[in-house]
Structure formats: C-alpha cells, structure tokens
Scaffold this motif. Structure first.
Motif, PDB file in Angstrom:
ATOM      1  N   LEU A  37       0.954  -1.057   0.001  1.00  0.00           N
ATOM      2  CA  LEU A  37       0.461  -0.164   0.237  1.00  0.00           C
ATOM      3  C   LEU A  37       0.492   0.992  -0.111  1.00  0.00           C
ATOM      4  O   LEU A  37       0.915   2.024  -1.028  1.00  0.00           O
ATOM      5  N   LEU A  38       1.545   0.920   0.884  1.00  0.00           N
ATOM      6  CA  LEU A  38       2.899   2.388   0.758  1.00  0.00           C
ATOM      7  C   LEU A  38       3.578   2.755  -0.445  1.00  0.00           C
ATOM      8  O   LEU A  38       3.560   3.569  -1.033  1.00  0.00           O
ATOM      9  N   LEU A  39       3.806   1.589  -1.593  1.00  0.00           N
ATOM     10  CA  LEU A  39       4.357   1.518  -2.780  1.00  0.00           C
ATOM     11  C   LEU A  39       3.261   2.396  -3.263  1.00  0.00           C
ATOM     12  O   LEU A  39       3.647   3.556  -4.315  1.00  0.00           O
ATOM     13  N   ALA A  40       1.827   1.967  -3.088  1.00  0.00           N
ATOM     14  CA  ALA A  40       0.850   2.268  -4.738  1.00  0.00           C
ATOM     15  C   ALA A  40       0.995   3.826  -3.751  1.00  0.00           C
ATOM     16  O   ALA A  40       0.485   4.514  -5.226  1.00  0.00           O
ATOM     17  N   GLY A  41       0.846   4.613  -2.452  1.00  0.00           N
ATOM     18  CA  GLY A  41       0.972   5.811  -2.187  1.00  0.00           C
ATOM     19  C   GLY A  41       2.050   6.334  -2.640  1.00  0.00           C
ATOM     20  O   GLY A  41       2.472   8.039  -3.362  1.00  0.00           O
ATOM     21  N   THR A  42       3.199   5.586  -2.819  1.00  0.00           N
ATOM     22  CA  THR A  42       4.272   6.543  -2.859  1.00  0.00           C
ATOM     23  C   THR A  42       4.322   6.595  -5.211  1.00  0.00           C
ATOM     24  O   THR A  42       4.518   7.881  -5.831  1.00  0.00           O
ATOM     25  N   ALA A  43       3.811   6.115  -5.564  1.00  0.00           N
ATOM     26  CA  ALA A  43       3.655   6.141  -7.295  1.00  0.00           C
ATOM     27  C   ALA A  43       2.507   6.613  -7.534  1.00  0.00           C
ATOM     28  O   ALA A  43       2.420   7.473  -8.550  1.00  0.00           O
ATOM     29  N   THR A  44       1.496   7.025  -6.862  1.00  0.00           N
ATOM     30  CA  THR A  44       0.383   7.902  -6.573  1.00  0.00           C
ATOM     31  C   THR A  44       1.404   9.394  -6.485  1.00  0.00           C
ATOM     32  O   THR A  44       1.270  10.594  -7.606  1.00  0.00           O
ATOM     33  N   MET A  45       1.787   9.772  -5.532  1.00  0.00           N
ATOM     34  CA  MET A  45       2.614  11.108  -5.784  1.00  0.00           C
ATOM     35  C   MET A  45       3.647  11.144  -7.083  1.00  0.00           C
ATOM     36  O   MET A  45       4.184  12.271  -7.915  1.00  0.00           O
ATOM     37  N   TRP A  46       4.691  10.450  -6.851  1.00  0.00           N
ATOM     38  CA  TRP A  46       5.632  10.531  -7.836  1.00  0.00           C
ATOM     39  C   TRP A  46       4.921  10.176  -9.321  1.00  0.00           C
ATOM     40  O   TRP A  46       5.598  11.497 -10.154  1.00  0.00           O
ATOM     41  N   SER A  47       3.717  10.479  -9.348  1.00  0.00           N
ATOM     42  CA  SER A  47       2.910  10.362 -10.906  1.00  0.00           C
ATOM     43  C   SER A  47       2.905  12.410 -10.936  1.00  0.00           C
ATOM     44  O   SER A  47       2.549  12.472 -12.462  1.00  0.00           O
TER      45      SER A  47
END
Length: 286
Positions: A13-23
C-alpha cells in the motif's frame, strides 16, 4: 502469521501511495520554466530539508549499498528531469520504467531474490501494457532524449536493488545523500536558468509532495517488499499522469491507453495478491 507477513500488505500500500505522488512529476516539471539540472537541483535541495527534519540524526554508514543507492538516485533524478525536458513525457516515463526488466535480471545475482515464472510473466505483461498505453504519444524525434530516458531506467533499477540491500538498516539515508548529490550538481545552474515565482511554487511541491514524502514512504516499504515488487507497483505512476491531465485539462485517454492501463493494473494486482498469499514471509525474508 509472522510480523514480516503482517508488514507485507502495508508495504504494498505504501508503494501504491508512493507511485501516486511520483505521478505528479511529469506535469510539474513541464510547468517549470528552467533548465533540467536547475530543476533537479532545486527540488532535491527542498527535499533535503524535509528529510533532515524526519531523520534528525542521519545514520551515515558509507557502505557500498548506501553510497550505491545515493549515486543511482542522483543519476536517476537528473536523467529523468533532463529526459522529460528533451523528449515527450510518454517516452521519458515509458523508457524509465524498463527498470523492472533489469531488476528481474540482476536481483537474483545481487540480492539472492529469485525471479519466478510469475514475475517474468508480470514483467512482460506490464511492458506490453505500457507500450499500448503510450502508443499514441510515443515519438522517435528526440534520439538523445530517448537515450537519456533509457539510461534513467538502468539507474532506477540499481537504485531499487541497492535500497533493498539495506532492508535491515535505514535506507532513507541513501535518499538523503542522493538528494544532497543532486542539489550540489544542479543548484549552480540556477545562475543561468532561474524559475519565476510560479516556478518556485511548483518546485516546492516537487520537493515536498513529489519527492520528499513519497521517498520516505518508499524507504519504509522497501524493507518488507522484494526489489521486483518495489519497481512493479510504482509502474502505476505513469498510468496516473494522464489522469491528472484529464482532470486538469479535460483531455481523455484513447481506447488503446485504456486497454494498456487495464492490462498493467490487472497484472500488478494479480502478482501482488498471489505473492501475498503464497508464502509471503519466506519470499521476502531472503
């Protein structure tokens, strides 16, 4: 259930949140009227302040893994910003996210994390889906920009693997050092290419929301996820870029993009569910 297996879903879930902000990166970088290195240096300098507030007393071991991750991070940051400015955003993101292939090849050697058949199937489905997703926007006009973007994919892969090597330590220090290196190289270029007031606002958002916070989350997640998971899940980042464009500019993605996005998200979802169900503690604790 072991403590490690309990941490696994949270890490994903943390990785998914990371990807969202990286986007947010592509849209914001394109919005800053400055040279690539001055943008990379400025956002990293801002991120350094946030990281120091979080770390307070950084644990600098100067190990091969810590320095390797920092150098790979700095290279990735500068190469990606330069690629975003010199080729299409689609090319820059797609070529950077060839990184899962390099992770799948080298993680068995460097990390002793075996790449299984399911992993290889997921990697090739993700790559195929991303090609479909960006097919309308791909361009061969900027050979130099495309080469820089491809190089960022290699450096990003090694950043992931060096970070994973520190699963029993504190990998966030590598991100701190990487941002210090990037700032030291990029900030002098402000003398020739400084952004305006609006550009500085975007740089603050880049440094805090698109760089600092997501890498704090990523550094926590990498301790409980395999290197391949740590690069496959963030692949949802490029899929979110056109979502922001649609929400802000009203530009809807085409049919091929929708099909490609569905393939990528489905492949990653199935991979994560199966990996969590099938002996998660054994797989991650290598």
């Amino acid at each position: 259930m072991t403590n490690l297996s309990k941490e696994r879903p949270r890490a994903l879930l943390l990785l998914a949140g990371t990807a969202t902000m990286w986007s947010l990166g592509g849209l914001l970088i394109k919005s800053v009227n400055a040279s690539p290195l001055s943008i990379a240096g400025s956002r990293s300098a801002i991120a350094v302040v946030l990281l120091l507030l979080v770390l307070k007393k950084p644990k600098l071991t100067w190990s091969v893994a810590q320095i390797g991750a920092a150098l790979a991070y700095a290279a990735t940051s500068m190469l990606f910003v330069t690629a975003t400015k010199t080729t299409t955003a689609a090319n820059a993101v797609l070529l950077q996210f060839t990184a899962p292939i390099y992770v799948a090849i080298f993680s068995s050697w460097l990390l002793k994390e075996k790449t299984k058949l399911l992993d290889w199937i997921t990697v090739f489905l993700v790559m195929g889906g991303m090609v479909l997703f960006f097919l309308d926007n791909l361009s061969t006009k900027s050979i130099l920009g495309n080469g820089i973007a491809a190089a960022s994919g290699v450096s990003f892969a090694f950043f992931i693997m060096f970070m994973r090597m520190q699963k029993d330590g504190s990998p966030l220090e590598s991100v701190l050092l990487g941002n210090v290196f990037t700032a030291a190289i990029g900030l002098p270029f402000l003398a020739w290419s400084a952004p305006d007031a609006t550009g500085w606002l975007f740089l603050v958002i880049l440094g805090v929301v698109q760089l600092g916070i997501p890498y704090i989350l990523f550094s926590r997640a990498i301790k409980h996820a395999t290197a391949l998971e740590a690069i496959l899940i963030p692949v949802i980042e490029p899929l979110l870029n056109p979502v922001w464009v649609f929400l802000i500019l009203g530009e809807a993605p085409g049919l091929l993009a929708i099909i490609g996005g569905f393939i990528v998200l489905s492949a990653i979802t199935v991979r994560c569910v199966m990996a969590t169900m099938l002996s998660p503690a054994k797989e991650v604790s290598t």
